[in-house]
Motif scaffolding. Structure first.
Motif, PDB file in Angstrom:
ATOM      1  N   SER A   1       0.836  -1.192   0.000  1.00  0.00           N
ATOM      2  CA  SER A   1       0.000   0.000   0.000  1.00  0.00           C
ATOM      3  C   SER A   1       0.875   1.249   0.000  1.00  0.00           C
ATOM      4  CB  SER A   1      -0.899  -0.004   1.239  1.00  0.00           C
ATOM      5  OG  SER A   1      -1.579   1.219   1.355  1.00  0.00           O
ATOM      6  N   SER A   2       0.393   2.314  -0.628  1.00  0.00           N
ATOM      7  CA  SER A   2       1.195   3.528  -0.791  1.00  0.00           C
ATOM      8  C   SER A   2       1.629   4.133   0.540  1.00  0.00           C
ATOM      9  CB  SER A   2       0.416   4.563  -1.610  1.00  0.00           C
ATOM     10  OG  SER A   2      -0.782   4.921  -0.953  1.00  0.00           O
TER      11      SER A   2
ATOM     12  N   ALA B   1      -1.288  -9.387  -0.515  1.00  0.00           N
ATOM     13  CA  ALA B   1      -2.562  -8.722  -0.818  1.00  0.00           C
ATOM     14  C   ALA B   1      -2.780  -7.577   0.150  1.00  0.00           C
ATOM     15  CB  ALA B   1      -3.713  -9.715  -0.733  1.00  0.00           C
ATOM     16  N   SER B   2      -3.430  -6.528  -0.354  1.00  0.00           N
ATOM     17  CA  SER B   2      -3.709  -5.347   0.463  1.00  0.00           C
ATOM     18  C   SER B   2      -5.131  -4.881   0.197  1.00  0.00           C
ATOM     19  CB  SER B   2      -2.714  -4.231   0.129  1.00  0.00           C
ATOM     20  OG  SER B   2      -3.001  -3.063   0.866  1.00  0.00           O
TER      21      SER B   2
ATOM     22  N   VAL C   1      -8.613   1.725   7.521  1.00  0.00           N
ATOM     23  CA  VAL C   1      -7.668   0.705   7.976  1.00  0.00           C
ATOM     24  C   VAL C   1      -7.238  -0.114   6.762  1.00  0.00           C
ATOM     25  CG1 VAL C   1      -7.326  -1.349   9.402  1.00  0.00           C
ATOM     26  CG2 VAL C   1      -8.672   0.569  10.281  1.00  0.00           C
ATOM     27  N   ILE C   2      -5.940  -0.366   6.669  1.00  0.00           N
ATOM     28  CA  ILE C   2      -5.406  -1.181   5.579  1.00  0.00           C
ATOM     29  C   ILE C   2      -5.060  -2.558   6.131  1.00  0.00           C
ATOM     30  CG2 ILE C   2      -3.531  -1.430   3.908  1.00  0.00           C
ATOM     31  CD1 ILE C   2      -3.330   1.673   3.996  1.00  0.00           C
ATOM     32  N   TYR C   3      -5.539  -3.583   5.449  1.00  0.00           N
ATOM     33  CA  TYR C   3      -5.237  -4.960   5.817  1.00  0.00           C
ATOM     34  C   TYR C   3      -4.227  -5.501   4.806  1.00  0.00           C
ATOM     35  CZ  TYR C   3      -9.418  -4.523   8.702  1.00  0.00           C
ATOM     36  OH  TYR C   3     -10.340  -4.108   9.632  1.00  0.00           O
TER      37      TYR C   3
ATOM     38  N   ILE D   1      -3.107  -1.639   9.431  1.00  0.00           N
ATOM     39  CA  ILE D   1      -2.297  -0.418   9.400  1.00  0.00           C
ATOM     40  C   ILE D   1      -3.200   0.806   9.427  1.00  0.00           C
ATOM     41  CG2 ILE D   1      -0.542   0.848   8.081  1.00  0.00           C
ATOM     42  CD1 ILE D   1      -0.314  -2.026   6.542  1.00  0.00           C
ATOM     43  N   SER D   2      -2.824   1.781  10.226  1.00  0.00           N
ATOM     44  CA  SER D   2      -3.483   3.088  10.194  1.00  0.00           C
ATOM     45  C   SER D   2      -2.409   4.165  10.247  1.00  0.00           C
ATOM     46  CB  SER D   2      -4.473   3.254  11.352  1.00  0.00           C
ATOM     47  OG  SER D   2      -3.792   3.252  12.592  1.00  0.00           O
ATOM     48  N   THR D   3      -2.774   5.354   9.811  1.00  0.00           N
ATOM     49  CA  THR D   3      -1.810   6.453   9.758  1.00  0.00           C
ATOM     50  C   THR D   3      -2.148   7.515  10.796  1.00  0.00           C
ATOM     51  OG1 THR D   3      -3.097   7.621   8.079  1.00  0.00           O
ATOM     52  CG2 THR D   3      -1.413   6.091   7.303  1.00  0.00           C
TER      53      THR D   3
END
Length: 212
Positions: A3-4, A59-60, A66-68, A90-92
């Motif tokens: 993910s970016s 895979a993303s 939220v990114i899995y 993942i969170s920012t």
């Protein structure tokens, strides 16, 4: 592909349930190769993502901010310290990332800011951040295409309006100046009118003479 938000070179803190380790000087690299993550175990020896220093991004998926991300360990697997798959959420927060990690698969409701049972929690701070330039380039290209299409459409509309305006003007002008349609009277027509008028006057004189 990663993910970016994860494209960069980070230092991190890591809590695997036995305490927090690593920190400044550690290295979590998702910049050199955008399909892999590498961990510098020379800088910090704590095992990350249940892997042997490198994992491949499988895979993303993003959902509700939220990114899995599922990663694959192609190295040692002993199902104690090293596992084949790891699930990351993942969170920012600004430029920093909060990442929870669980071996094998994601937990239901796994939060990126809470260490899952039997899992780990990491906070990543970038040394450098790449971002996803390909996405930016694509967005720019799409915007350029849309702008060009709008410009072409406006040009066509202006041409059509001017064309119909010209047609309307011509019709109005013809009604105001009909001689443009019939043309001016030529010399022979004026001559015929004069002859007719002369004949009419001569007829009147003849009638007067007869009455006398």
């Amino acid at each position: 592909m990663v993910s970016s938000v994860f494209l960069g070179n980070f230092f991190y803190t890591y809590d695997n349930g036995t305490g927090t380790s690593c920190g400044t000087g550690s290295e979590w690299d998702v910049c050199t190769n955008r399909t892999t993550m590498t961990f510098n175990y020379t800088q910090c020896a704590t095992i990350i993502a249940y892997s042997d220093a490198e994992v491949f991004c499988v895979a993303s998926v993003a959902s509700s901010n939220v990114i899995y991300l599922t990663v694959f360990n192609n190295g040692i697997v002993d199902s104690v310290s090293f596992y084949r798959f790891t699930c990351m959420t993942i969170s920012t927060s600004g430029s920093s990332l909060s990442v929870s990690l669980q071996k094998d698969k994601c937990d239901k409701g796994q939060s990126p800011t809470v260490r899952p049972t039997g899992g780990a929690l990491a906070t990543l701070t970038p040394y450098s951040f790449e971002g996803d330039s390909s996405m930016e380039d694509t967005s720019t290209a799409i915007a350029s295409i849309i702008g060009a299409l709008i410009a072409v459409l406006l040009t066509i509309i202006i041409i059509v309006v001017l064309f119909f305006g010209y047609i309307k003007f011509k019709k109005k002008n013809k009604k105001t100046h009909p001689e443009e349609i019939t043309g001016p009277r030529v010399g022979s027509e004026w001559s015929n009118d004069y002859t007719a008028l002369t004949n009419w006057e001569n007829g009147l004189r003849s009638e007067k003479n007869l009455k006398k």
